[in-house]
Design an enzyme around this catalytic site. Structure first.
Site, PDB file in Angstrom:
ATOM      1  N   LYS A 164       0.860  -1.187   0.000  1.00 46.00           N
ATOM      2  CA  LYS A 164       0.000   0.000   0.000  1.00 46.00           C
ATOM      3  C   LYS A 164       0.901   1.243   0.000  1.00 46.00           C
ATOM      4  O   LYS A 164       1.992   1.231   0.602  1.00 46.00           O
ATOM      5  CB  LYS A 164      -0.881  -0.047   1.254  1.00 46.00           C
ATOM      6  CG  LYS A 164      -1.969   0.998   1.345  1.00 46.00           C
ATOM      7  CD  LYS A 164      -2.848   0.725   2.580  1.00 46.00           C
ATOM      8  CE  LYS A 164      -3.943   1.736   2.779  1.00 46.00           C
ATOM      9  NZ  LYS A 164      -4.806   1.453   3.942  1.00 46.00           N
TER      10      LYS A 164
ATOM     11  N   SER B  76      -9.710   1.394   3.028  1.00 49.80           N
ATOM     12  CA  SER B  76      -8.872   2.223   2.208  1.00 49.80           C
ATOM     13  C   SER B  76      -7.800   1.456   1.434  1.00 49.80           C
ATOM     14  O   SER B  76      -7.213   1.999   0.497  1.00 49.80           O
ATOM     15  CB  SER B  76      -8.170   3.274   3.092  1.00 49.80           C
ATOM     16  OG  SER B  76      -7.349   2.657   4.054  1.00 49.80           O
TER      17      SER B  76
ATOM     18  N   SER C  70      -9.920  -1.227   7.211  1.00 49.53           N
ATOM     19  CA  SER C  70      -9.433  -0.962   5.859  1.00 49.53           C
ATOM     20  C   SER C  70      -8.800  -2.121   5.128  1.00 49.53           C
ATOM     21  O   SER C  70      -8.570  -2.034   3.921  1.00 49.53           O
ATOM     22  CB  SER C  70      -8.411   0.171   5.887  1.00 49.53           C
ATOM     23  OG  SER C  70      -9.075   1.380   5.707  1.00 49.53           O
TER      24      SER C  70
HETATM   25  N1  GLN Z   1     -13.407   3.205   6.706  1.00 51.62           N
HETATM   26  C1  GLN Z   1     -12.696   3.646   7.855  1.00 51.62           C
HETATM   27  C2  GLN Z   1     -12.443   5.140   7.753  1.00 51.62           C
HETATM   28  O1  GLN Z   1     -12.940   5.735   6.849  1.00 51.62           O
HETATM   29  C3  GLN Z   1     -11.446   2.847   8.017  1.00 51.62           C
HETATM   30  C4  GLN Z   1     -10.207   3.436   7.483  1.00 51.62           C
HETATM   31  C5  GLN Z   1      -9.000   2.572   7.781  1.00 51.62           C
HETATM   32  O2  GLN Z   1      -9.085   1.511   8.397  1.00 51.62           O
HETATM   33  N2  GLN Z   1      -7.837   3.086   7.402  1.00 51.62           N
HETATM   34  O3  GLN Z   1     -11.801   5.745   8.556  1.00 51.62           O
END
Ligand code: GLN
Length: 485
Positions: free
Chosen positions: A74, A149, A173
């Protein structure tokens, strides 16, 4: 056309040891796979370095399980010499001078980094649509979101580009996109793996996390990256395990629990039936299955608590991004440092990020901090205390990992969610508590996959893998890649 990179690490390792294939074969193929990416999975690539490393690997021994295996990371991991932007304009042109600890551990084991994957900007968001290079597409239906994400990492492994990808997990995420892409997504115990070199979003929740195509591969990776790191004070000094042994020797614990409120409110009949069916089969396999009454008011508190804590930490951690050495250069008549920063940050961040910084800063203002930030901290304490009570009664917490089909990209709304939908946010529990948590494929609805998520006690990552591998046997779904290019 055969695609070796769609096999598991375990399988590839056997072939590398026998000499049937070489690291160079795998790397060349992974590069070709990346070049034909049709889902917008990639941010940056490092093909030349990858080929050079692959050529230097002439032999793989039995105990070198990761040697010669290509991977993608990532774009929020620092990678020396490879541009790293976390899919944000504010970091355009940033080339790190060092590797994140996780990256150097994997590279030292002989893994071959092929490139960096697209993500929701700065790891905030859950759709995979907010990268500065546009949306990452769901390989099962390109009109739909891939989940985020860690969107590019989830999709690239689902497409069979490489057998392993690194992601990160602050709320879900890795575990939510794993569910949408029919792969295994694992978040270790917080502190088990060093965060050094992982761009901070909300460090009290952030975990280096990753995708594989089966549970055994996931265990191999944890054995390689776990352990204390001098460069991360919060990394644990506890002795790490040899995690694959838990899978191979079936070291499970006996009790599996779910939350009644969750099971009773699953909206999709397909997901409900698959989950019910799975619980029955788990019971038949000899586990005791327990229904647990987790307080509904705390389930409803998950979303607001997560938003306040994560946004507050995010705004403070990203205050260093001033646009001076990299990012968009402000034009016009700029006189002061503040004016410069204002312009650069206005151009450098998308709306979603700005909105989160506003929430975070607002909750930290001295007149609000008690009502907002401190209250969220207290709510977190109660959420975790009650999760620990659950773990007095059961060894594993099980829930569907997603409850409905991934949304269509053109139907997404920028409006702030007013409802605190605990189903959408159930996996944040493991971030609040620091627990290890894994998503596995479970079923499909209209040819779109959905998964099941299992969470264990902190530092019981090994027994979580053991149970997850039993669940994998029950579902019979593993080593899946999607045929779409
Ligand atoms: N969907 C969650 C957010 O918008 C998780 C993001 C993550 O785990 N980096 O913060």
């Amino acid at each position: 056309m055969s695609n070796l990179n769609s096999l598991s690490i375990h399988e590839l390792h056997k072939r590398l040891v026998s000499g049937e294939i070489t690291a160079l074969d795998l790397t060349k193929e992974a590069i070709e796979n990346c070049k034909s990416d049709s889902c917008n999975c990639l941010e940056a690539t490092c093909y030349e370095e990858a080929l050079k490393k692959a050529k230097s690997i002439t032999e793989v021994k039995e105990d070198e399980i990761l040697k010669g295996i290509p991977y993608l990371a990532k774009d929020n991991y620092s990678t020396k010499g490879v541009e790293t932007t976390a899919s944000s304009n504010i970091l355009n042109g940033y080339v790190p001078l060092f590797d994140a600890t996780v990256i150097s551990k994997l590279n030292r084991r002989g893994m071959i980094l092929i490139g960096k994957t697209s993500m929701d900007e700065l790891a905030m968001g859950g759709t995979g649509t907010t990268s500065h290079k546009g949306a990452t597409l769901n390989p099962y239906d390109k009109e739909r979101i891939s989940g985020g994400s860690s969107s590019g990492s989830a999709v690239s492994i689902a497409l069979g580009m490489v057998p392993f990808t690194l992601g990160s997990d602050t709320g879900d995420s890795v575990r939510k996109p794993a569910s949408y892409n029919q792969v295994v997504g694992f978040k270790p115990t917080w502190g088990r793996v060093s965060r050094y070199g992982l761009f901070p979003f909300a460090p009290s929740l952030d975990c280096p996390s990753y995708f594989t195509r089966n549970v055994l591969d996931s265990a191999y990776i944890l054995s390689a990256i776990a352990g204390h790191d001098e460069k991360d004070m919060s990394s644990s000094r506890r002795k790490k395990d040899v995690y694959e042994k838990f899978v191979k020797h079936h070291r499970t614990l006996p009790k599996v629990g779910y939350f009644k409120a969750v099971k009773d409110s699953i909206p999709s009949s397909k997901v409900r039936r698959a989950f019910d069916d799975l619980l029955k089969k788990i019971e038949k396999a000899g586990y005791q299955v327990i229904a647990y009454d987790y307080p509904i008011e705390l389930l409803n508190a998950l979303y607001p608590t997560y938003m306040i804590i994560s946004c507050a930490e995010a705004t403070s951690n990203n205050a260093n991004l001033d646009g001076i050495r990299f990012g968009p250069k402000p034009q016009g008549d700029i006189k002061t440092y503040s004016e410069y920063m204002l312009e650069a940050r206005t151009a450098g961040f998308s709306d979603l990020i700005k909105r989160r910084f506003v929430i975070g800063s607002f909750s930290l203002l001295s007149e609000n901090v008690y009502e907002m930030f401190s209250r969220a901290q207290k709510a977190r304490r109660m959420i975790v205390d009650n999760l620990n009570k659950f773990f007095d009664k059961a060894d594993y917490f099980i829930t569907p990992a997603s409850f409905s089909k991934p949304k269509k990209i053109n139907e997404l709304s920028a409006a702030w969610s007013k409802t605190s939908d605990f189903l959408e946010n159930i996996m944040t529990l493991a971030n609040f508590g620091g627990n290890p948590s894994i998503t596995l494929p479970l079923g499909e609805e209209d040819s779109l996959p959905f998964g099941v998520n299992i969470t264990g006690r902190i530092f019981e990552d090994g027994s979580l893998f053991a149970f997850a591998s039993d669940v994998e046997k029950i579902t019979g779904i593993k080593d899946v890649t999607v045929r779409c290019r």
